[in-house]
Motif scaffolding. Structure first.
Motif, mmCIF file in Angstrom:
data_model
loop_
_atom_site.group_PDB
_atom_site.id
_atom_site.type_symbol
_atom_site.label_atom_id
_atom_site.label_comp_id
_atom_site.label_asym_id
_atom_site.label_seq_id
_atom_site.Cartn_x
_atom_site.Cartn_y
_atom_site.Cartn_z
ATOM 1 N N ARG A 328 0.815 -1.213 0.000
ATOM 2 C CA ARG A 328 0.000 0.000 0.000
ATOM 3 C C ARG A 328 0.852 1.268 0.000
ATOM 4 O O ARG A 328 0.568 2.215 -0.745
ATOM 5 N N PHE A 329 1.870 1.309 0.847
ATOM 6 C CA PHE A 329 2.704 2.514 0.912
ATOM 7 C C PHE A 329 3.439 2.709 -0.411
ATOM 8 O O PHE A 329 3.478 3.829 -0.944
ATOM 9 N N GLU A 330 4.012 1.649 -0.914
ATOM 10 C CA GLU A 330 4.730 1.755 -2.187
ATOM 11 C C GLU A 330 3.818 2.304 -3.281
ATOM 12 O O GLU A 330 4.203 3.178 -4.050
ATOM 13 N N PHE A 331 2.592 1.807 -3.319
ATOM 14 C CA PHE A 331 1.714 2.265 -4.386
ATOM 15 C C PHE A 331 1.268 3.704 -4.172
ATOM 16 O O PHE A 331 1.110 4.464 -5.136
ATOM 17 N N ALA A 332 1.061 4.105 -2.907
ATOM 18 C CA ALA A 332 0.701 5.498 -2.642
ATOM 19 C C ALA A 332 1.800 6.427 -3.131
ATOM 20 O O ALA A 332 1.525 7.480 -3.739
ATOM 21 N N VAL A 333 3.054 6.052 -2.915
ATOM 22 C CA VAL A 333 4.183 6.850 -3.399
ATOM 23 C C VAL A 333 4.166 6.906 -4.923
ATOM 24 O O VAL A 333 4.352 7.972 -5.530
ATOM 25 N N ARG A 334 3.935 5.764 -5.550
ATOM 26 C CA ARG A 334 3.917 5.725 -7.017
ATOM 27 C C ARG A 334 2.799 6.612 -7.565
ATOM 28 O O ARG A 334 2.973 7.275 -8.605
ATOM 29 N N ALA A 335 1.661 6.614 -6.905
ATOM 30 C CA ALA A 335 0.540 7.438 -7.360
ATOM 31 C C ALA A 335 0.878 8.917 -7.260
ATOM 32 O O ALA A 335 0.551 9.708 -8.163
ATOM 33 N N ILE A 336 1.532 9.330 -6.166
ATOM 34 C CA ILE A 336 1.920 10.737 -6.006
ATOM 35 C C ILE A 336 2.944 11.128 -7.071
ATOM 36 O O ILE A 336 2.840 12.180 -7.710
ATOM 37 N N LEU A 337 3.927 10.280 -7.282
ATOM 38 C CA LEU A 337 4.962 10.582 -8.276
ATOM 39 C C LEU A 337 4.390 10.647 -9.686
ATOM 40 O O LEU A 337 4.967 11.291 -10.570
ATOM 41 N N GLY A 338 3.254 9.972 -9.916
ATOM 42 C CA GLY A 338 2.666 9.936 -11.251
ATOM 43 C C GLY A 338 1.689 11.044 -11.543
ATOM 44 O O GLY A 338 1.117 11.094 -12.636
ATOM 45 N N VAL A 382 11.054 9.660 6.048
ATOM 46 C CA VAL A 382 10.627 10.760 6.919
ATOM 47 C C VAL A 382 11.794 11.721 7.151
ATOM 48 O O VAL A 382 12.901 11.313 7.534
ATOM 49 N N GLY A 383 11.557 13.011 6.883
ATOM 50 C CA GLY A 383 12.567 14.027 7.115
ATOM 51 C C GLY A 383 13.606 14.176 6.018
ATOM 52 O O GLY A 383 14.510 15.011 6.128
ATOM 53 N N GLN A 384 13.489 13.383 4.947
ATOM 54 C CA GLN A 384 14.471 13.458 3.873
ATOM 55 C C GLN A 384 14.129 14.606 2.906
ATOM 56 O O GLN A 384 12.959 14.969 2.745
ATOM 57 N N PRO A 385 15.131 15.183 2.234
ATOM 58 C CA PRO A 385 14.892 16.282 1.281
ATOM 59 C C PRO A 385 14.352 15.749 -0.045
ATOM 60 O O PRO A 385 15.065 15.673 -1.056
ATOM 61 N N LEU A 386 13.088 15.382 -0.056
ATOM 62 C CA LEU A 386 12.497 14.738 -1.233
ATOM 63 C C LEU A 386 12.429 15.665 -2.434
ATOM 64 O O LEU A 386 12.336 15.202 -3.581
ATOM 65 N N ASN A 387 12.492 16.980 -2.212
ATOM 66 C CA ASN A 387 12.451 17.918 -3.339
ATOM 67 C C ASN A 387 13.691 17.806 -4.215
ATOM 68 O O ASN A 387 13.698 18.235 -5.374
ATOM 69 N N LYS A 388 14.757 17.194 -3.705
ATOM 70 C CA LYS A 388 15.985 17.035 -4.491
ATOM 71 C C LYS A 388 15.890 15.898 -5.504
ATOM 72 O O LYS A 388 16.828 15.666 -6.270
ATOM 73 N N LEU A 389 14.767 15.168 -5.498
ATOM 74 C CA LEU A 389 14.586 14.094 -6.476
ATOM 75 C C LEU A 389 14.250 14.643 -7.859
ATOM 76 O O LEU A 389 14.290 13.903 -8.845
ATOM 77 N N GLY A 390 13.891 15.934 -7.923
ATOM 78 C CA GLY A 390 13.600 16.537 -9.221
ATOM 79 C C GLY A 390 12.124 16.739 -9.484
ATOM 80 O O GLY A 390 11.721 16.851 -10.643
ATOM 81 N N LEU A 399 4.265 14.240 -0.838
ATOM 82 C CA LEU A 399 4.914 12.955 -0.583
ATOM 83 C C LEU A 399 5.406 12.868 0.851
ATOM 84 O O LEU A 399 5.297 11.813 1.496
ATOM 85 N N ALA A 400 5.926 13.963 1.390
ATOM 86 C CA ALA A 400 6.391 13.979 2.774
ATOM 87 C C ALA A 400 5.229 13.757 3.742
ATOM 88 O O ALA A 400 5.369 13.031 4.740
ATOM 89 N N ARG A 401 4.069 14.373 3.452
ATOM 90 C CA ARG A 401 2.911 14.199 4.336
ATOM 91 C C ARG A 401 2.394 12.762 4.283
ATOM 92 O O ARG A 401 2.035 12.174 5.309
ATOM 93 N N ILE A 402 2.344 12.189 3.078
ATOM 94 C CA ILE A 402 1.913 10.794 2.924
ATOM 95 C C ILE A 402 2.850 9.863 3.682
ATOM 96 O O ILE A 402 2.424 8.948 4.396
ATOM 97 N N THR A 403 4.139 10.106 3.531
ATOM 98 C CA THR A 403 5.143 9.261 4.184
ATOM 99 C C THR A 403 4.990 9.315 5.698
ATOM 100 O O THR A 403 5.064 8.273 6.370
ATOM 101 N N ALA A 404 4.769 10.502 6.229
ATOM 102 C CA ALA A 404 4.616 10.643 7.682
ATOM 103 C C ALA A 404 3.410 9.867 8.199
ATOM 104 O O ALA A 404 3.467 9.241 9.270
ATOM 105 N N ARG A 405 2.320 9.874 7.437
ATOM 106 C CA ARG A 405 1.133 9.127 7.872
ATOM 107 C C ARG A 405 1.385 7.624 7.845
ATOM 108 O O ARG A 405 1.025 6.888 8.772
#
Length: 504
Positions: A328-338, A382-390, A399-405
């Motif tokens: 579930r978490f993996e797919f939530a991340v994929r959905a946000i990135l997409g 959690v707490g990582q600089p995800l904006n540096k992924l591009g 993505l940070a809020r989803i990850t925290a939940r």
């Protein structure tokens, strides 16, 4: 049984209708044995049979599994579908081993109800208690591993949850009337491929666990592989002409799983490599959901084909599945990135995330496959600089809020409606993301992202509604299988569906 009556079951039994395989089981009073509806045995008299919605329920009522039709090898039973949502979740957790090392009280606590109420609900909706279901499932899975895998008896006993080999032998002989070794016609230990093709690394090797999972026919394996090939995350997944492979980590055990789908017989050969082979029961359950092996496609197709808009698509793709998700978490991340990007761009972002924050796969598993890392756990992000992924800063914040939940204990284990309700108010989570997460991440067969650009394009091309509101109204006739309608529309494009997120 909620959707089938005894007369319909008996008619399906007389005709050995394969469409009902896994949907009910026939118990014969005169022999004490229960069978699948496709069993080649002589059809018993109407007055000598009882029908049960699952193999576990038949066993809980004192019947033994047939040795000819092998109920444990039937496609997964949809017995919990459409019943009380708490029961459906309880059945899923029991199937995943919640009672192997825990109690009914522990399970009830996870569900937020009392253990007494859980027992009442479970018995009312499934015909068995949670303990009876767990014991029957343990026996059925043990025999499936004996017949369809290359595991030793000692390994099977341990994986199936028996405290000792002696207890394992005694329990199976008591349930089946024969010692476990009498059923051993499993796969021969596979030899390491000696050819020099790129596919060799994805064929069985000496130390691999090999298991075959059957699918409810018809089964379009080519479309599944095409779907996953377009979405494979670099470093995490690899998709070839005949396989889908990925890294995994379950209960702290890393592994590599390779799925080789087959149309004849319909199903998938599962190759599990590494320490995670001890988790084969959970792995197989995840694969069944990922590849939608248990869908009752004849019934779904018959319903959707009543609409002239979908009828030609249904006829063109009789075995089409709705691909699920591994986690579930993996797919939530994929959905946000997409959101609002192409599939290629989403894969690139996901690949960067996996390479930067995922744990490396051991060299003896990764060697030459191109699969190098596991998907990162929520805590690792959690707490990582995800904006540096591009990605845009707003999407990185989402993505940070989803990850925290998801990093919160128990968040991912909630029932689907509760999880979606808690995600819905988050900034950056709009209707498209919620519907897409429900459709693939949660396996909701009626989820329908009507605002998806690909779905709207396909509908318009077929002469259907051209805007989301009109399509939503039209899709009411597709209930409760709108997710399959969405998959048919996406597939009709012969391209990868564009993605759209409604701003929020």
């Amino acid at each position: 049984m909620d959707t089938l009556n005894d007369d319909l079951c008996y008619q399906a039994l007389k005709t050995r209708d394969a469409r009902f395989d896994g949907r009910f089981y026939t118990a014969v009073l005169t022999t004490g044995i229960f069978c699948r509806p496709i069993c080649p045995a002589v059809t018993p008299k109407r007055g000598n049979v009882r029908f049960y919605p699952s193999a576990e329920t038949a066993m809980a009522n004192g019947f033994r599994p047939c040795l000819r039709c092998r109920p444990e090898a039937a496609p997964g039973s949809p017995a919990a579908a459409g019943v009380h949502t708490t029961v459906a979740r309880a059945v899923r957790l029991v199937d995943e081993g919640a009672l192997d090392n825990g109690s009914v009280a522990d399970l009830a606590e996870r569900l937020g109800i009392t253990d007494r109420y859980l027992r009442q609900l479970y018995k009312r909706h499934t015909g068995a208690t949670p303990q009876q279901h767990a014991q029957a499932r343990r026996l059925l899975r043990a025999r499936q591993l004996i017949v369809d895998s290359n595991l030793s008896m000692t390994e099977i006993a341990e994986i199936a949850g028996f405290s000792s080999l002696r207890r394992f032998n005694h329990t199976l002989k008591e349930a089946y009337g024969n010692a476990p070794t009498a059923f051993r016609r499993g796969l021969k230990p596979p030899l390491k491929a000696t050819q020099n093709g790129a596919d060799d690394l994805f064929l069985p090797a000496h130390d691999d666990l090999v298991l075959f999972l059957r699918a409810r026919p018809p089964f379009d394996s080519e479309q599944l592989l095409t779907f996953f090939r377009a979405r494979a995350i670099p470093g995490l997944e690899a998709v070839g002409a005949h396989h889908y492979a990925r890294s995994l980590c379950i209960a702290g055990q890393p592994g590599l799983v390779i799925c080789r789908p087959s149309d004849n017989p319909p199903g998938v050969q599962v190759i599990l490599r590494g320490p995670a082979r001890q988790t084969i029961l959970e792995v197989s359950a995840r694969i069944r959901r990922l590849l939608d092996l248990d869908a009752d496609l004849p019934g779904i197709s018959e319903h959707l084909a009543q609409d002239p808009l979908l009828e030609p698509l249904v006829a063109r793709h009789p075995g089409l599945r709705v691909p699920g998700s591994w986690d579930r978490f993996e797919f939530a991340v994929r959905a946000i990135l997409g959101q609002q990007v192409s599939l290629s761009a989403a894969r690139t972002l996901a690949g960067r995330l996996v390479a930067r924050y995922g744990r490396p796969l051991p060299d003896d598993l990764a060697g030459g496959t191109g699969i190098t890392h596991r998907f990162p756990e929520p805590a690792a992000l959690v707490g990582q600089p995800l904006n540096k992924l591009g990605m845009p800063g707003s999407r990185a914040d989402t993505l940070a809020r989803i990850t925290a939940r998801f990093a919160e204990p128990g968040f991912a284990e909630q029932d689907g409606n509760t999880l979606l309700a808690q995600l819905a108010p988050m900034r950056g989570i709009g209707p498209w993301t919620l519907h897409y997460l429900a459709l693939r991440g949660l396996g909701d067969p009626d989820a329908f992202p009507a605002s998806d650009l690909g779905i709207l394009k396909a509908s318009a091309h077929l002469g259907g509604p051209r805007d989301a509101k009109a399509l939503t109204r039209h899709a009411e006739r597709w209930r409760p299988w709108r997710a399959y309608a969405a998959q048919y529309l996406w597939t009709s494009l012969n391209t990868h569906p564009p993605r759209q997120e409604t701003p929020s």
